[in-house]
Design an enzyme around this catalytic site. Structure first.
Site, PDB file in Angstrom:
ATOM      1  N   SER A 158      40.507  86.808   3.284  1.00  0.00           N
ATOM      2  CA  SER A 158      39.478  86.008   3.947  1.00  0.00           C
ATOM      3  C   SER A 158      39.460  86.078   5.468  1.00  0.00           C
ATOM      4  O   SER A 158      38.539  85.561   6.096  1.00  0.00           O
ATOM      5  CB  SER A 158      39.584  84.547   3.517  1.00  0.00           C
ATOM      6  OG  SER A 158      39.171  84.413   2.190  1.00  0.00           O
ATOM      7  N   LYS A 205      38.150  77.199  11.905  1.00  0.00           N
ATOM      8  CA  LYS A 205      37.551  77.244  10.565  1.00  0.00           C
ATOM      9  C   LYS A 205      37.553  75.822  10.006  1.00  0.00           C
ATOM     10  O   LYS A 205      38.517  75.067  10.242  1.00  0.00           O
ATOM     11  CB  LYS A 205      38.375  78.189   9.674  1.00  0.00           C
ATOM     12  CG  LYS A 205      37.791  78.456   8.290  1.00  0.00           C
ATOM     13  CD  LYS A 205      38.646  79.466   7.509  1.00  0.00           C
ATOM     14  CE  LYS A 205      38.079  79.761   6.127  1.00  0.00           C
ATOM     15  NZ  LYS A 205      38.903  80.758   5.391  1.00  0.00           N
ATOM     16  N   SER A 226      36.304  84.452   3.201  1.00  0.00           N
ATOM     17  CA  SER A 226      35.664  83.164   3.390  1.00  0.00           C
ATOM     18  C   SER A 226      35.559  82.743   4.855  1.00  0.00           C
ATOM     19  O   SER A 226      34.798  81.835   5.174  1.00  0.00           O
ATOM     20  CB  SER A 226      36.442  82.097   2.632  1.00  0.00           C
ATOM     21  OG  SER A 226      37.742  81.942   3.180  1.00  0.00           O
TER      22      SER A 226
END
Lengths: 476, 484
Positions: free
Chosen positions: B175, B76, B151
């Protein structure tokens, strides 16, 4: 009607750690800008603080010396504001749960003792430094200081004169150095004093205060507070109002001037720092730290009086700094404590004078306790008279070697041979027939003149006691 | 190759049947083919990946490979990577290249896991749809009309589409789990403190937690074992022996007590999602578990508490992005205030600004007690709910999100409805518990997740339950047709 002065001090003491409070970067003074700032100090994304545990023990030491409450649960908070030299956009400090709670410190001004309350002492990180003018038209930022561990010691508004404020600041300065938690170097900013000053009519509520920031000598603190008091009284007596603000002291003009006003109250949005866990302190931790507590000045002074038979005055002078007291005790040890008073006299006269003259700290003295003990030994065994000893001391200070080396090289041995002294006495009496006649006519003060002459011709080396004795027997 | 299980992949790498370079190239090819549409990556790093793969091959050839050596991974874009841009999906960090690696990245690098690239996400991890990225939204591989969740939406999409076998994510309010549910993959948020936050760009420090995003629970166990462990550089990292989460994967579920919170099956939950979740729980019952009803009465307080506390921490954490030292700086500032104001105004997106403002407000002098302090009290109440519930059961199960993935743009103008997408996941972050999402079916072609929540340090147990479920179901093996 008279005015009452109210003064409270905030002292920032930089703790004597190797590295910063939340990072491993060095805090050594004087490095090139930004060479002692790591990714954590630069607040690079993803960086996290790790508490330097050394600051906890050092803070507790001060707390114990101030007879203060120790926060069993000490929490780091974030104080949020924007400033270019504050890299994270917040300063990690303590708010609701400081490491040191209410305490006290006794001061003395003109023989009058007074207890000053300590409100709290909390840990925090220093910010960096903005450098104006190094780059044309721009401001540079040096983050070497960012993250330097500070203990902010806040007093109660208990001081009522500049003298008291200075006495408190000096006492605290002495204490943190004794405890070994701060080097006390005011020039380098290791010990910084902010003074909050206000005046009021007796019995009235506190007046509006002005804060005098970062003055780096005790002398200037005193002067700044004094003229700030005058300034405020002038304003009030002419019907004006004191504005709450931060003021700077201009030593050259001996005035204080406004730096920034506090009309817009800052909202620091304090909240507990989620990156740091609360520090839990147990009684066992406190006991362990108490066990490492060095002897504090008052106790040391009393011991110097009782153990070494020194006067109160001498003992106070000798304990005025931990380094001085330690030097003295080392010197005593090396002379087998044969004559503590003699050692004390030498430390407070020749030694202190030489330090002052050359602007040196005890630690920088060019004469070691070993060398000094050598000199004391030669005084005690009558090799040197006091006067010659002073000469030897000066030579030692100048780096000419041990007392024995210097005595040897300069031929400074005291003359104790009676026949040699007798010859000198005869010579002086023969050369001063008028003075001898005057003495015999009853002018006893001539005796001092003869001694002076004899010492002079002996180059100061004749043993004064023997000179006196022989002279008297010759004249009678 | 991308349809192999992790175990098969590892075996083939160790036997020499395939090389890491081949495997890595295979994924890079898939990324080239599919990512221009999906937009799941912010940065793709083929050179780095292939050179790391070559090193991994040497390690494997020398017999020094570990289970994960040579298996590529996508990080990420919130994990700092030495020499590779770490943007956090923000214009603010569009030019930021960290000179260090996050602890998680360090750990995986040491094993020899080639980095394929950095995945897309909501800006500074603030969002539930991956639409707030400066680099544009990621699409859901199952349905390009749908969001992948957020997210960690990029990471979830990457796994779902087979563009990487493993990915890292972070979970502050859901997330990892919510995008895992929306994309039909497996994601676990470990106990707070189990994985170091060092080098992860902070959103809300007391909630942020990194975890693996994978195709199966077994894969998650392998990746979590590699990511977790004490790190002295993170003061909130838990000081305990390193766990191997793969050793407890074959335990029977006989006697397992599954708590189903009555409050999680009421108003607001899509009935079709409810059916799928209940079916999944029934499946677990068949494996020997006993179902008990538990209560989490303060569930509805979690979202409001979270949306005070997380923005409060964020408002402070994001103060460092001021245009002074790194990142975006406004052009030709006239003075310092202008430098701050314009750098932040131009560098941050709308959702980030919204949360900074909310957070600054909640912390401000007049409102601190009414908001921040109150929210901390709610946090404790929510946490205590779980504590009581775990006196009656070993694990709690329910939905991950109230609906399947919603459509792109559907909630972007209505932040509060977006915040409710994390209604079931947020309480877990308030309490710091471990929790995971596993695929449990579909509603109109969009995946649905089953939420498993356990007490502190119950990761091994959760992974075992999920693994047992995945032994008797095949939801986790399904792939969108066009990515097969």
């Amino acid at each position: 009607m008279s005015w009452e002065v109210v003064i409270g001090l905030e002292i920032h003491a930089q703790l004597t750690t190797q590295s910063k409070i939340f990072s491993g970067a060095s805090i050594a003074y004087g490095a090139e800008p930004n060479t002692q700032a790591c990714a954590i100090d630069l607040a690079m994304p993803g960086m996290l603080p790790v508490l330097n545990q050394a600051v906890i023990g050092k803070s507790i030491l001060l707390g114990l010396a101030l007879e203060a409450e120790i926060g069993r649960k000490s929490v780091f908070d974030r104080k949020n504001y924007f400033y270019p030299d504050l890299p994270k956009g917040y300063q990690t400090s303590q708010f609701n749960f400081p490491i040191v709670g209410k305490g006290r410190l006794e001061i003395e001004v003109d023989g009058v003792k007074k207890v000053i309350g300590v409100t709290r002492a909390h840990l925090e990180e220093d910010a960096g430094k903005s450098i104006h003018g190094a780059v044309t038209g721009q401001t540079g930022v040096d983050l070497n200081r960012a993250g330097t561990p500070l203990l902010e010691i806040v007093s109660d508004p208990d001081m009522s004169s500049a003298q008291e404020a200075v006495a408190y600041a000096k006492k605290m300065h002495e204490l943190v150095q004794y405890l070994g938690i701060c080097d006390g170097n005011m020039q380098e900013g290791s010990f910084r004093v902010d003074s909050n000053v206000s005046v009021r009519r007796p019995g009235e509520p506190l007046g509006t205060r002005a804060e005098l920031k970062n003055i780096n000598s005790f002398k200037f603190i005193e002067k700044a507070i004094e003229i700030e008091i005058e300034r405020q009284i002038d304003i009030l007596e002419s019907g004006g109002k004191v504005v709450q603000e931060t003021r700077l002291y201009d030593a050259e003009k001996n005035i204080t001037r406004s730096m920034r006003t506090k009309e817009e109250a800052n909202d620091y949005r304090y909240f507990p720092c989620p990156d740091l866990l609360p520090v839990m302190i147990t009684q066992a931790d406190i006991d362990a730290i108490r066990a490492t507590m060095p002897e504090l000045p008052a106790a040391k002074r009393d011991r110097f009086v009782s153990q070494f038979g020194l006067s109160e005055y001498d003992a106070t002078q000798l304990t005025s700094s931990r380094a001085m007291a330690e030097y003295f005790e080392n010197l005593l040890a090396k002379t087998d404590a044969k004559d503590p008073k003699l050692c004390a006299n030498w430390m407070l006269a020749g030694f202190s004078a030489a330090l002052n003259r050359d602007g040196l700290d005890v630690a920088q003295a060019p004469v070691s306790t070993e060398q000094f003990a050598g000199l004391i030994g030669r005084i005690l065994d009558n090799t040197l008279s006091g006067k010659i000893a002073k000469q030897v001391f000066d030579a030692m200070w100048a780096g000419e070697g041990s007392a024995d080396d210097i005595i040897e090289a300069k031929g400074l041995k005291q003359i104790t041979d009676s026949s040699a002294i007798e010859a000198l006495v005869d010579e002086v009496l023969a050369n001063n027939p008028n003075q001898v006649a005057a003495f015999k006519a009853g002018q006893e003060k001539m005796l001092g003149y003869f001694v002076g002459q004899i010492m002079k011709v002996s180059g100061g080396q004749a043993n004064p006691a023997q000179v006196n004795q022989i002279l008297l027997s010759k004249l009678s | 190759m991308h349809t192999l299980t992790l175990k098969q992949m590892s075996q083939k790498l160790h036997s020499g049947e395939i090389t890491s370079v081949q495997l890595t190239q295979h994924y890079l090819d898939r990324i080239s083919a599919f990512d221009p549409t999906l937009n799941a990556f912010i940065s793709v790093t083929p050179e780095l990946a292939l050179s790391m793969a070559a090193d991994a091959d040497k390690k494997l050839a020398a017999g020094q490979g570990e289970f994960l050596t040579g298996i590529p991974v996508a990080h990420k874009d919130i994990f700092c990577t030495d020499g590779v841009k770490t943007s956090c999906a923000s214009k603010m960090l569009d030019n930021f290249i960290a000179p260090y690696n996050a602890h998680v990245v360090e750990l995986l690098n040491q094993i020899g896991m080639p980095i394929l690239g950095k995945t897309n996400m909501d800006e500074f991890a603030m969002g539930s749809s991956s639409e707030s990225s400066y680099y544009g939204p990621t699409l859901n591989p199952w349905d390009h009309q749908a969001v992948p969740g957020g997210s960690s939406g990029g990471a979830a999409a990457v796994i779902a589409a087979g563009l990487a076998p493993l990915a890292t994510g972070t979970d502050t309010g859901g997330s990892i789990r919510q995008p895992a549910a929306f994309c039909g993959i497996t994601g676990i948020k470990p106990t707070y403190g189990a994985v170091s936050r060092f080098g992860i760009i902070a959103y809300a420090s007391s909630f942020d937690q990194a975890g693996p995003m994978t195709r199966s629970a077994e894969d998650a166990a392998w990746l979590l074992s590699a990511m977790a462990g004490f790190d002295a550089r993170d003061s909130t990292s838990l000081e305990r022996p390193k766990d191997d989460y793969t050793t407890q994967l074959n335990q029977s579920l006989n006697g397992l007590k599954v708590g189903v919170p009555a409050e999680y099956f009421g108003e607001g939950l899509d009935p079709a999602v409810e059916t799928q979740v209940k079916n999944a729980i029934a499946e677990i019952e068949k494996l020997g578990a006993q179902i008990v009803t538990v209560h989490l009465p303060n569930k509805d307080l979690a979202v409001p508490a979270y949306y005070v506390l997380a923005p409060a921490e964020a408002s402070s954490n994001l103060s460092r992005f001021d245009g002074v030292r790194y990142g975006y700086r406004a052009k030709d500032p006239v003075d310092l205030q202008d430098l701050y104001r314009r750098s932040r105004a131009e560098g941050f997106g709308a959702e980030v600004k919204r949360r900074i403002m909310v957070g600054a407000y909640a912390l401000s002098a007049g409102y601190y007690d009414a908001y921040y302090v109150k929210a901390q009290q709610l946090r404790r109440m929510v946490s205590d709910d779980f504590k009581r519930a775990f006196e009656q059961c070993d694990v709690i199960m329910g939905p991950v999100a109230p609906t399947p993935a919603f459509n792109l743009g559907e909630k972007t103008d209505d932040p509060t409805s977006m915040y409710l997408a994390d209604l079931y996941t947020i309480p877990v972050n308030l309490a710091g518990l471990p929790a995971m999402s596993i695929p449990a079916g579909f509603v109109q072609g969009r995946p649905v997740g089953l939420h498993l929540v356990g007490p502190y340090f119950s990761e091994s147990k959760l992974l075992n339950i999920a693994h047992q479920y995945q032994q008797v179901t095949d939801w986790h093996t399904k792939m969108p047709a066009q990515y097969k």
